[in-house]
Design an enzyme around this catalytic site. Structure first.
Site, PDB file in Angstrom:
ATOM      1  N   GLU A  63     -62.454   9.490 -23.286  1.00 34.17           N
ATOM      2  CA  GLU A  63     -61.501   8.382 -23.183  1.00 34.17           C
ATOM      3  C   GLU A  63     -60.025   8.791 -23.140  1.00 34.17           C
ATOM      4  OE1 GLU A  63     -62.383   5.407 -26.114  1.00 34.17           O
ATOM      5  OE2 GLU A  63     -64.337   5.003 -25.234  1.00 34.17           O
ATOM      6  N   GLU A 114     -71.281   6.014 -24.396  1.00 34.05           N
ATOM      7  CA  GLU A 114     -71.092   5.178 -25.591  1.00 34.05           C
ATOM      8  C   GLU A 114     -71.339   3.727 -25.219  1.00 34.05           C
ATOM      9  OE1 GLU A 114     -67.303   5.495 -27.644  1.00 34.05           O
ATOM     10  OE2 GLU A 114     -67.434   7.681 -27.595  1.00 34.05           O
TER      11      GLU A 114
HETATM   12  C1  BG6 Z   1     -64.489   4.248 -28.442  1.00 33.87           C
HETATM   13  C2  BG6 Z   1     -64.309   5.652 -29.003  1.00 33.87           C
HETATM   14  O1  BG6 Z   1     -63.277   3.837 -27.880  1.00 33.87           O
HETATM   15  O2  BG6 Z   1     -64.799   3.221 -29.281  1.00 33.87           O
HETATM   16  C3  BG6 Z   1     -64.980   5.848 -30.346  1.00 33.87           C
HETATM   17  O3  BG6 Z   1     -64.690   6.651 -28.107  1.00 33.87           O
HETATM   18  C4  BG6 Z   1     -64.675   4.662 -31.204  1.00 33.87           C
HETATM   19  O4  BG6 Z   1     -64.520   7.040 -30.917  1.00 33.87           O
HETATM   20  C5  BG6 Z   1     -65.270   3.393 -30.589  1.00 33.87           C
HETATM   21  O5  BG6 Z   1     -65.107   4.855 -32.500  1.00 33.87           O
HETATM   22  C6  BG6 Z   1     -64.945   2.138 -31.380  1.00 33.87           C
HETATM   23  O6  BG6 Z   1     -63.569   1.858 -31.355  1.00 33.87           O
HETATM   24  P1  BG6 Z   1     -62.680   1.512 -32.608  1.00 33.87           P
HETATM   25  O7  BG6 Z   1     -61.285   1.456 -32.095  1.00 33.87           O
HETATM   26  O8  BG6 Z   1     -63.152   0.193 -33.119  1.00 33.87           O
HETATM   27  O9  BG6 Z   1     -62.865   2.600 -33.596  1.00 33.87           O
END
Ligand code: BG6
Length: 455
Positions: free
Chosen positions: A162, A357
């Site tokens: 990302e 993810e």
């Molecule tokens: C993604 C990331 O953007 O979303 C993860 O790659 C992250 O590392 C996940 O934990 C959830 O986002 P956030 O901002 O709620 O922690």
């Protein structure tokens, strides 16, 4: 339908789970520094201990085994291996990842390594970080080392997780991401270019250093638009245009600036109109390095939005209606977006895809029976996996899927407030409890998706 070799996995990242932030010779990362600044993170939480995975990796792999995971995507903490970012190697750090990889393999779980998931070496940040013209070389050297040392047992590597977040949001756009430094558009454009060069150089160097053939990908994120009416060509086109447009995005954000460069060797025209003036002299020659061929496209996917075609051949992105379904951290739930993400990603870049993810945060609690009944997560994953299977049926080549996340963890500026795991973590005791969604996912893996609930 899912191919019989479909890779069913779960993902984590180093800073979010490892802990041991100041142990065994690890150098500081920008997140170690940022989380210790007052008021930056929800209730001043930090990742010093996190899930203590550094000490409990064997227990966590036993949990992965109990879930029936085929693959596990984790990231390497760059300063755990190179405390100063370059030069001196910390053998203890190498040993930790060697042990982790060996234990995964002993348990028949395929390791996928992400080289960079935001925990940039503080020592390099102090030398200007991604603004320093040497920064692509620093990363390529680290990546080549990882491919040489771990590539005998690990086949799949991902360069960056990302870039939209660690560049686009981190520098000046939102004060909730490390290192929280305000930068001009000109500076952010140069950083993006350096990250892309770092990616391309790393791909070339990793192939040379790895002891055998490895597969390399890239994992951006973004909001994927889906057509309001799937049977209407104008809406289908609108979803495409809205997804890849740079018009609504500032530099560092958006999909096409990053992915077109990596996979097509060019920056999008509408992005160049806005930011081309900030690119370094001779940038055109860099595009060949940046687009060094990769083996797969990783894509993190959480949500998107509906697009509709307009009379004049344009598009409109529709705001969700009041009361729309959302996750605990207020992200919209849009299962159709993953279908159009996989379809349009494949159509544009023609590379096999891993969804690296996907998942959601829920307000999970331990019930009186000692279990965690997270029906919202099951419902979300079920719907998104149906969307993904539809994309596969319509021709998208999707090789695997990783839920975010294996276990609850340090969710960046939200600290431990948000719980994304298939496994609950009690941070007072470090006890792990497999949630209902974990058992559900096990069944989905065992049946290769047959057990998804369909109408
Ligand atoms: C993604 C990331 O953007 O979303 C993860 O790659 C992250 O590392 C996940 O934990 C959830 O986002 P956030 O901002 O709620 O922690």
């Amino acid at each position: 339908m899912f191919d019989r070799n479909f890779v069913w996995g779960a993902a984590t990242s180093a800073y979010q789970i490892e802990g041991a932030a100041f142990e065994d010779g690890k150098g500081a990362s920008i997140w170690d520094v940022f989380t210790h600044r007052d008021g930056k993170i929800f209730e001043n939480h930090n990742g010093d201990v996190a899930c203590d995975h550094y000490h409990r990796y064997k227990e966590d792999i036993a949990v992965m085994k109990a879930l029936g995971l085929k693959a596990y995507r984790f990231s390497i903490c760059w300063p755990r291996i190179f405390p100063e970012g370059t030069g001196r190697v910390n053998q203890k750090g190498v040993e930790f990842y060697n042990n982790l990889i060996n234990c995964l393999i002993e348990n028949d779980i395929v390791p996928f390594i992400t080289l960079f998931h935001w925990d940039y070496p503080q020592a390099l940040a102090e030398k200007g970080g991604w603004l320093n013209p040497e920064s692509p070389r620093w990363f390529a050297d680290y990546a080549a080392f990882a491919a040489r040392v771990f590539g005998d047992r690990v086949e799949h590597f991902i360069t960056f997780n990302e870039p939209q977040c660690f560049i686009g949001y981190a520098f000046g756009r939102c004060h909730s991401q490390a290192p929280d430094v305000d930068c001009s558009d000109a500076e952010v454009t140069r950083m993006c270019h350096n990250v892309l060069l770092a990616h391309g150089l790393a791909v070339a160097e990793m192939r040379k250093s790895a002891p055998r053939k490895i597969k390399i990908g890239f994992s951006p994120c973004g909001s994927w638009k889906y057509p309001s009416d799937e049977s209407n060509e104008r809406d289908v086109q609108a979803a495409w245009d809205a997804t890849f447009s740079m018009k609504e995005y500032t530099i560092g954000l958006g999909i096409s600036w990053w992915s077109d460069a990596v996979a097509l060797g060019r920056y999008p025209e509408d992005g160049l109109e806005k930011y081309g003036k900030y690119l370094p002299a001779g940038w055109q020659e860099d595009m060949k390095i940046i687009s060094e061929p990769i083996d797969f496209m990783g894509q993190n996917h959480y949500n998107g939005a509906e697009a509709v075609g307009t009379e004049d051949g344009g598009y409109k992105v529709i705001k969700p209606c009041p009361g729309y379904p959302m996750t605990a951290n207020n992200w919209p739930i849009t299962p159709k977006s993953i279908k159009w993400c996989a379809k349009n990603l494949y159509k544009r870049y023609k590379l096999p895809i891993y969804i690296t993810e996907n998942g959601l945060s829920c307000r999970d609690t331990i019930s009186l029976d000692g279990k965690v009944h997270d029906y919202n997560r099951i419902d979300f994953l079920n719907k998104y996996l149906i969307g993904l299977s539809e994309a596969i049926d319509e021709g998208a080549e999707v090789l695997g899927y990783f839920t975010w996340s294996l276990m609850d963890n340090f969710e960046w500026n939200n600290g431990y407030r948000e719980r994304f795991g298939l496994v609950y973590v009690d941070y007072r005791t470090q006890k792990r409890i497999i949630k209902d969604s974990g058992f559900w996912y096990k069944n989905i893996i065992e049946t290769n998706g047959e057990a998804l609930w369909r109408k």
